[in-house]
Design a protein around this motif. Sequence first.
Motif, short mmCIF file in Angstrom:
data_model
loop_
_atom_site.label_atom_id
_atom_site.label_comp_id
_atom_site.label_asym_id
_atom_site.label_seq_id
_atom_site.Cartn_x
_atom_site.Cartn_y
_atom_site.Cartn_z
N ASP A 66 16.13 45.05 11.80
CA ASP A 66 17.16 44.16 12.33
C ASP A 66 16.74 42.71 12.03
OD1 ASP A 66 18.90 42.60 13.79
OD2 ASP A 66 18.76 43.79 15.62
N ALA A 67 17.46 42.05 11.13
CA ALA A 67 17.07 40.71 10.70
C ALA A 67 17.02 39.72 11.85
CB ALA A 67 18.04 40.21 9.61
N SER A 68 17.80 39.95 12.89
CA SER A 68 17.81 39.02 14.03
C SER A 68 16.51 39.07 14.82
CB SER A 68 18.98 39.34 14.96
OG SER A 68 18.80 40.60 15.60
N GLU A 69 15.70 40.10 14.61
CA GLU A 69 14.42 40.22 15.32
C GLU A 69 13.26 39.55 14.59
OE1 GLU A 69 14.04 44.44 15.73
OE2 GLU A 69 15.22 44.52 17.57
N VAL A 70 13.52 39.04 13.38
CA VAL A 70 12.45 38.42 12.59
C VAL A 70 12.17 37.02 13.12
CG1 VAL A 70 11.72 37.63 10.31
CG2 VAL A 70 13.02 39.77 10.53
N ASN A 71 10.98 36.84 13.68
CA ASN A 71 10.56 35.54 14.22
C ASN A 71 10.00 34.61 13.16
OD1 ASN A 71 11.18 36.80 16.63
ND2 ASN A 71 9.38 36.03 17.71
N GLY A 72 9.52 35.19 12.06
CA GLY A 72 8.95 34.35 11.03
C GLY A 72 8.42 35.16 9.86
N ILE A 73 8.09 34.45 8.78
CA ILE A 73 7.49 35.01 7.57
C ILE A 73 6.21 34.22 7.32
CG2 ILE A 73 7.77 35.38 5.08
CD1 ILE A 73 10.80 35.36 5.55
N SER A 74 5.18 34.88 6.79
CA SER A 74 3.95 34.17 6.47
C SER A 74 3.35 34.76 5.20
CB SER A 74 2.95 34.29 7.62
OG SER A 74 1.79 33.53 7.38
N LEU A 164 11.37 28.41 -2.99
CA LEU A 164 12.04 28.63 -1.70
C LEU A 164 12.46 27.33 -1.02
CD1 LEU A 164 9.79 31.45 -0.19
CD2 LEU A 164 12.06 31.72 -1.21
N PHE A 165 11.64 26.26 -1.17
CA PHE A 165 11.88 25.06 -0.38
C PHE A 165 11.92 23.76 -1.18
CE2 PHE A 165 9.93 28.08 2.64
CZ PHE A 165 10.96 28.14 3.56
N GLN A 213 8.29 25.80 7.26
CA GLN A 213 9.58 25.21 6.95
C GLN A 213 10.69 26.19 7.32
OE1 GLN A 213 10.61 22.38 6.27
NE2 GLN A 213 9.48 21.29 4.68
N THR A 214 11.90 25.68 7.41
CA THR A 214 13.09 26.52 7.58
C THR A 214 14.08 26.14 6.48
OG1 THR A 214 14.06 24.92 9.10
CG2 THR A 214 12.81 26.72 10.08
N GLY A 215 15.13 26.94 6.36
CA GLY A 215 16.18 26.63 5.40
C GLY A 215 15.84 27.03 3.97
N MET A 216 15.45 28.29 3.78
CA MET A 216 15.15 28.78 2.43
C MET A 216 16.35 28.60 1.51
SD MET A 216 12.85 32.24 2.86
CE MET A 216 13.87 32.97 4.15
N GLN A 217 16.06 28.27 0.25
CA GLN A 217 17.11 28.03 -0.74
C GLN A 217 17.55 29.32 -1.43
OE1 GLN A 217 15.43 25.05 -3.32
NE2 GLN A 217 15.30 23.51 -1.70
N VAL A 218 16.97 30.44 -1.04
CA VAL A 218 17.32 31.74 -1.62
C VAL A 218 17.77 32.65 -0.48
CG1 VAL A 218 16.44 33.74 -2.89
CG2 VAL A 218 15.59 31.44 -3.42
N ALA A 225 17.53 29.60 9.84
CA ALA A 225 16.58 29.00 10.79
C ALA A 225 15.25 29.75 10.87
CB ALA A 225 17.21 28.92 12.17
N THR A 226 15.09 30.84 10.12
CA THR A 226 13.85 31.61 10.18
C THR A 226 12.68 30.76 9.69
OG1 THR A 226 15.05 33.66 9.72
CG2 THR A 226 12.67 33.69 9.41
N PRO A 227 11.66 30.54 10.50
CA PRO A 227 10.51 29.74 10.04
C PRO A 227 9.65 30.53 9.06
CG PRO A 227 10.14 30.50 12.28
CD PRO A 227 11.53 30.93 11.91
N VAL A 228 9.22 29.85 8.00
CA VAL A 228 8.36 30.45 6.99
C VAL A 228 7.05 29.67 6.97
CG1 VAL A 228 8.14 31.13 4.58
CG2 VAL A 228 10.41 31.10 5.66
N PHE A 229 5.93 30.38 7.14
CA PHE A 229 4.61 29.75 7.23
C PHE A 229 3.88 29.88 5.90
CE2 PHE A 229 5.91 30.66 11.47
CZ PHE A 229 5.38 29.65 12.25
N ILE A 230 3.16 28.82 5.53
CA ILE A 230 2.47 28.81 4.25
C ILE A 230 1.33 29.82 4.21
CG2 ILE A 230 0.84 26.96 4.86
CD1 ILE A 230 2.60 27.25 1.47
N GLY A 231 0.66 30.09 5.37
CA GLY A 231 -0.40 31.08 5.41
C GLY A 231 -1.66 30.62 4.71
N ALA A 232 -2.39 31.56 4.09
CA ALA A 232 -3.70 31.25 3.52
C ALA A 232 -3.98 32.16 2.33
CB ALA A 232 -4.77 31.39 4.61
N SER A 233 -5.24 32.27 1.95
CA SER A 233 -5.61 33.09 0.80
C SER A 233 -5.85 34.54 1.24
CB SER A 233 -6.88 32.54 0.15
OG SER A 233 -8.00 32.80 0.97
N ASP A 234 -5.72 35.45 0.26
CA ASP A 234 -5.87 36.86 0.60
C ASP A 234 -7.27 37.19 1.08
OD1 ASP A 234 -7.12 36.53 -1.87
OD2 ASP A 234 -6.12 38.23 -2.83
N GLY A 235 -8.29 36.49 0.57
CA GLY A 235 -9.65 36.79 0.97
C GLY A 235 -9.92 36.54 2.44
#
Length: 491
Positions: A66-74, A164-165, A213-218, A225-235
């Motif tokens: 359910d897309a409405s339950e997505v609080n964020g992406i990282s 994306l931004f 950030q919010t407001g993805m261009q894709v 309004a879904t917030p997207v976090f930059i996150g970090a490296s896989d290691g």
Amino acid sequence: MAIVIGVDIGTTSTKVVAFDQNGQAQASANHGYPLIQTQPDMAEEEPETIFDAVCLGLREVVSQIDASEVNGISFSAAMHSVIVMDAQNQPLTRVLTWADNRGAKFAEQLRDTPQGRVLFAHTGVPIHPMSPLIKLMWLNHAMPAVMAQAAHVIGIKDYVWFRLFGEYVQDYSLANATGLFDLKTQDWFPQALALAGVSTDQLPRLVAPTYHQTGMQVDLGLPKATPVFIGASDGVLSNLGVAAQKPGTVALTIGTSAAIRTVVEKPVVEPDGKLFTYYLAPDRYVVGGPVNNGGVVWQWAQDTFLPKGDLPALEQLITPVKAGADGLLFLPYLGGERAPLWDADARGSFIGLTKQTTDATMARAVLEGLCFNLKAVLEMVSAVAGQPTVIHATGGFARSQLWKQMLCDILNVPIKLPDSFESSALGAAVIAMQALGMISSLDDVQQMVGSTTTLTPGPNAAEYQRLWPIWQGMNAQLAGTYQALADFQRQ
């Protein structure tokens, strides 16, 4: 239900996993892409293909929940990648991945110099062709016309973020892995930039892993309004994702490559320049060694001399061979090596072949050689950060009972294996969860990794302890021969 999506942009595929607030996976997708290797030492990928894999994975996962339950992406991403962009924001190069070794001679010229030691002391990144610093030195030499047009020098996650931004930003963790970032000032290091031939204006703006950030261009099927976090490296995120985020615990990952990492509270730079030190969060740094030759070596063995079938299916072939493979040793350096050797010219070897050697003996020696190489890295990490009490391990190898127990016996340390294999994606999600207030601390990941299996060293550990100094001695004896052999092969 509150959902956070972790996106792990890896070397050969992008994995997208939707986690609930308890760290349980609710949906996942995995889209692969080819590694382009048309020249010696080359390892490139198409940036647009990777961006498409990210978008496909996100759309696929969103369609299952359910897309409405997505609080964020990282995001999590593989380290050490380089893309050169022009003033119109178009790629002038493909993605040069960590495995691209074409800058080897520049690393050799710099490694044992006073300048190289200063660079390592400030950046925490070993002088090696994996490093974007070295890649840029090579690009300036090999492709001066391309570098003359360089408006932006970025990595693969920066490219995805820009698509994306529309902005170029890079988190401290990935920046730390470039060899251009000063651990002490948390900013770009002027001496490294001068050597790489780039300016701060060409590099992304530095941000914390919690930057969003919010407001993805894709359109990915999510609210704007879904917030997207930059996150970090896989290691560093893999440490977090297996709950090895505190001093005293070690994370071990075996995928295509492999790594051993532990967390310290202050930056610790290993004096010989053979371990990395990377930022995870305030007062948390990850010290460790990356290994080129992980699962890719076992894949080579399967493709070259073993019958068809995955490792669990081949265990019946290998298990009858005694620990130590009848004295057959294997040095697993099929793709050069980072830790423990830091020699891009390193080559693989079977030592101890006899007329009694069989495919099964060789197969066991391959697995043991991979584990002995990781033991060499573990000893280096332990010398800097102290002996571990437990190792948290993850990766596809964990599907094999034989390989799991062999690793535990050779390292001679208890190993915990979580049920989830997607540690970097979970680590990325946990970064967002803390920023969103869903959890109070990164340490809450301890309750998220699910049930774990704990292995303890068995009867074979004593046999491997006898074999260990012999393996080390063989490794040291051959170390001085690799450059001449590699030069002959290139000719």
